[in-house]
Design a protein around this motif. Structure first.
Motif, PDB file in Angstrom:
ATOM      1  N   ASN A 163      -4.112   2.668  13.435  1.00  0.00           N
ATOM      2  CA  ASN A 163      -3.228   3.303  12.467  1.00  0.00           C
ATOM      3  C   ASN A 163      -4.137   4.046  11.494  1.00  0.00           C
ATOM      4  O   ASN A 163      -4.700   3.436  10.591  1.00  0.00           O
ATOM      5  CB  ASN A 163      -2.403   2.263  11.708  1.00  0.00           C
ATOM      6  CG  ASN A 163      -1.407   1.571  12.596  1.00  0.00           C
ATOM      7  OD1 ASN A 163      -0.671   2.217  13.333  1.00  0.00           O
ATOM      8  ND2 ASN A 163      -1.387   0.242  12.565  1.00  0.00           N
ATOM      9  N   GLY A 223     -12.617   8.461   8.321  1.00  0.00           N
ATOM     10  CA  GLY A 223     -11.332   7.805   8.529  1.00  0.00           C
ATOM     11  C   GLY A 223     -11.063   7.573   9.997  1.00  0.00           C
ATOM     12  O   GLY A 223     -11.726   8.119  10.880  1.00  0.00           O
ATOM     13  N   LEU A 280      -3.228   4.692  -0.212  1.00  0.00           N
ATOM     14  CA  LEU A 280      -3.057   4.380   1.201  1.00  0.00           C
ATOM     15  C   LEU A 280      -3.942   3.217   1.632  1.00  0.00           C
ATOM     16  O   LEU A 280      -3.618   2.497   2.579  1.00  0.00           O
ATOM     17  CB  LEU A 280      -3.374   5.615   2.055  1.00  0.00           C
ATOM     18  CG  LEU A 280      -2.473   6.828   1.849  1.00  0.00           C
ATOM     19  CD1 LEU A 280      -2.933   7.979   2.729  1.00  0.00           C
ATOM     20  CD2 LEU A 280      -1.024   6.478   2.137  1.00  0.00           C
ATOM     21  N   ASN A 281      -5.067   3.028   0.973  1.00  0.00           N
ATOM     22  CA  ASN A 281      -5.964   1.904   1.262  1.00  0.00           C
ATOM     23  C   ASN A 281      -5.773   0.759   0.282  1.00  0.00           C
ATOM     24  O   ASN A 281      -6.523  -0.215   0.310  1.00  0.00           O
ATOM     25  CB  ASN A 281      -7.431   2.359   1.229  1.00  0.00           C
ATOM     26  CG  ASN A 281      -7.878   2.922   2.561  1.00  0.00           C
ATOM     27  OD1 ASN A 281      -7.063   3.162   3.438  1.00  0.00           O
ATOM     28  ND2 ASN A 281      -9.167   3.136   2.718  1.00  0.00           N
ATOM     29  N   ARG A 322       0.836  -1.196   0.000  1.00  0.00           N
ATOM     30  CA  ARG A 322       0.000   0.000   0.000  1.00  0.00           C
ATOM     31  C   ARG A 322       0.875   1.251   0.000  1.00  0.00           C
ATOM     32  O   ARG A 322       2.000   1.240   0.471  1.00  0.00           O
ATOM     33  CB  ARG A 322      -0.889   0.037   1.244  1.00  0.00           C
ATOM     34  CG  ARG A 322      -1.958  -1.008   1.328  1.00  0.00           C
ATOM     35  CD  ARG A 322      -2.868  -0.765   2.529  1.00  0.00           C
ATOM     36  NE  ARG A 322      -2.150  -0.773   3.798  1.00  0.00           N
ATOM     37  CZ  ARG A 322      -1.848   0.292   4.508  1.00  0.00           C
ATOM     38  NH1 ARG A 322      -2.189   1.504   4.076  1.00  0.00           N
ATOM     39  NH2 ARG A 322      -1.201   0.199   5.654  1.00  0.00           N
ATOM     40  N   ARG A 345      -6.387   5.536   8.827  1.00  0.00           N
ATOM     41  CA  ARG A 345      -6.473   5.412   7.373  1.00  0.00           C
ATOM     42  C   ARG A 345      -7.566   6.352   6.866  1.00  0.00           C
ATOM     43  O   ARG A 345      -8.479   6.713   7.608  1.00  0.00           O
ATOM     44  CB  ARG A 345      -6.797   3.978   6.968  1.00  0.00           C
ATOM     45  CG  ARG A 345      -5.671   2.993   7.247  1.00  0.00           C
ATOM     46  CD  ARG A 345      -5.881   1.725   6.453  1.00  0.00           C
ATOM     47  NE  ARG A 345      -4.904   0.701   6.785  1.00  0.00           N
ATOM     48  CZ  ARG A 345      -4.842  -0.479   6.173  1.00  0.00           C
ATOM     49  NH1 ARG A 345      -5.709  -0.778   5.218  1.00  0.00           N
ATOM     50  NH2 ARG A 345      -3.932  -1.365   6.516  1.00  0.00           N
TER      51      ARG A 345
END
Length: 496
Positions: free
Chosen positions: A283, A279, A251-252, A120, A285
């Motif tokens: 962590n 979000g 990022l996802n 990712r 996201r």
């Protein structure tokens, strides 16, 4: 050498801070210790790395191995550190040269066979590597995504053995080429929608100025169909917008090369939680509002969303950003999206329908509409009714206006805004509104009358002016006339 140092990248929100992977081999009973605040996925790298090294026909050192991931106070997650850990161990044991480590960064998850799997955030890592001026080696499945960032030298590899051969000067790595980088995005066409000329006009104004929009109407009037075609009339994305949108989706792990320069369209179900929308997580996201960055967030059946969920939209609609705060860390994500929402006029959906009778009581209708708070409605620029189609409109064979024609007018209006103020009309501040949205005497009188009759708030007043500026830009006018203002006021009548 007993110590080797390899550089990699972590993910912290939209940032990709540098991580230094240090491997030290010492005498003693065989052991493999991993330090540096690794999370579970990183701790499991010990077993993946051991199997990958052995299956790549290298020797796994039967010594006391200590791997440190610096800085020690930055949490490390995912399998992206497998490749740099394996390379550091092999270099520390003298099995591969370390000459190229200083000017190269590595990231990739290892399979037990030594094959490399995608990671990712490849684009976010590439953008960070660009500022450092280093070469970036990634799995072949992720290298094409990273190559979209101009000014970054990216190489792709399929296995640990392939990377080791390249380090030893006995092979080459793939130079990724994005075949879809210049492909024109393909959107559904507005020509498919019959009738609804007034609604199409409102969508055109929203697209021209970057305004949010709410459509209210009975079932089957085309609200969802119109929303799905809305990205097709938005101005084309420039490279900076495309990179930002792609980096957030990366990022996802949701970015695809075929989506390059395509406006995001996100349509979460009404059962989505507040965390799913904005979000979050241990962590952090990005949520749906960030995944829709520079695109469209479509909320169908708006009153069916939890009121608590809808209220979290209020700040991002104004600021274009969302900050996720946790006890140990904070992440900031961009969220400049266009909100397009749809709802029925009442619980049964047939209030005001020409042929179907509404069976709801006034109290039921009031409770249904009360699920959407006044402050949220005040932040939605355009609020319109979408009427049911007549039989003639439904049966007509002629196609409507194509998206390309509407997009041409929208692009021309947006170009005027960028030349005049460097931003869309929806992003104008208070002082900029005073500068670019001046009214003549007749328009001022009309606006005063509208404020009194519709009881407009200060925010609604400014949004009417920005809407009028967008209508004038579509007409190619440098000044806002009473005609432009009247159309803008009409789009705010739903708030009355």
């Amino acid at each position: 050498m007993a110590v080797a140092v390899v550089k990699s990248r972590a993910l912290n929100g939209m940032d990709a801070p540098e991580v230094v992977v240090e491997a030290h081999l010492a005498n003693g009973l065989p052991a493999f210790t991993l330090v540096g605040l690794p999370e579970t996925e990183v701790k499991e790298a010990r077993d993946r790395v051991r199997a990958a090294i052995q299956n790549a026909r290298f020797e796994f050192p039967a010594r006391r191995i200590t791997v440190n991931l610096a800085p020690a106070d930055l949490p490390k997650e995912s399998g992206r550190f497998d490749l740099p850990i394996a390379l550091a161990i092999l270099a520390a044991s003298g099995q591969i040269p370390a000459d190229k480590f200083k000017q190269t960064e590595f990231a990739g998850e290892l399979a037990l066979t030594g094959e490399l799997r995608s990671v990712r955030g490849a684009l976010a890592m590439a953008l960070a590597t660009r500022s450092a001026g280093r070469l970036l080696v990634l799995p072949a499945a992720s290298a094409g995504e990273a190559a979209l960032a101009s000014g970054v030298d990216t190489l792709g590899a399929t296995s640990l053995l392939e990377v080791c051969a390249w380090l030893g000067g006995q092979g080459s790595l793939l130079e990724p080429v994005s075949d879809n980088a210049n492909a024109a995005p393909d959107y559904p066409d507005f020509a498919d929608v019959k009738g609804q000329a007034a609604t199409k006009r409102a969508l055109e104004v929203a697209a021209a100025g970057g305004h949010s929009l709410l459509m209210a109407g009975p079932p089957g009037t085309g609200k969802s169909m119109l929303a799905a075609r809305f990205p097709g009339i938005l101005p084309a994305m420039n490279e900076d917008e495309a990179l930002e949108a792609a980096a957030v989706q990366s990022l996802n792990g949701g970015f695809r090369l075929e989506h390059w320069r395509r406006r995001p369209f996100r349509a979460p179900h009404h059962t989505a939680s507040a965390v799913a929308l904005v979000g979050g997580g241990g962590n952090p996201r990005p949520g749906e509002i960030s995944l829709a960055h520079h695109g469209v967030l479509f909320l169908d059946e708006l009153p069916e969303f939890s009121r608590q969920v809808l209220e979290v939209l209020r700040e991002p609609l104004e600021s274009g950003r969302i900050t996720i705060s946790r006890a140990a860390r904070q992440a900031d994500f961009p969220a400049r999206f266009q909100l397009v929402a749809a709802m029925n006029p009442c619980p049964c959906g047939y209030l005001g329908h020409p042929t179907q009778a509404c069976r709801d009581t006034p109290d039921q209708i009031a409770r249904y509409r009360g699920r959407i708070s006044g402050p949220l409605l005040d932040r939605i620029d355009i609020q319109i009714s979408v009427p049911a189609l007549t039989q003639n409109e439904l049966m007509q064979a002629g196609a409507g206006e194509a998206s390309t024609a509407i997009r041409g007018r929208v692009q021309a209006a947006r170009d005027r805004q960028m030349q005049r103020q460097g931003k869309p009309n929806s992003a104008l501040g208070t002082q900029e509104i005073d500068q670019h949205c001046t009214l003549d005497a007749a328009s001022e009188a009309l606006l005063k009358q509208a404020i009194a009759r519709l009881n407009l708030s200060a925010r609604a007043y400014h949004r009417v002016l920005k809407l009028a500026r967008s209508v004038a830009d579509l007409a190619g006018s440098d000044v806002i006339t009473s005609t432009h203002l009247a159309e803008a006021i009409q789009y705010r009548r739903g708030a009355a």
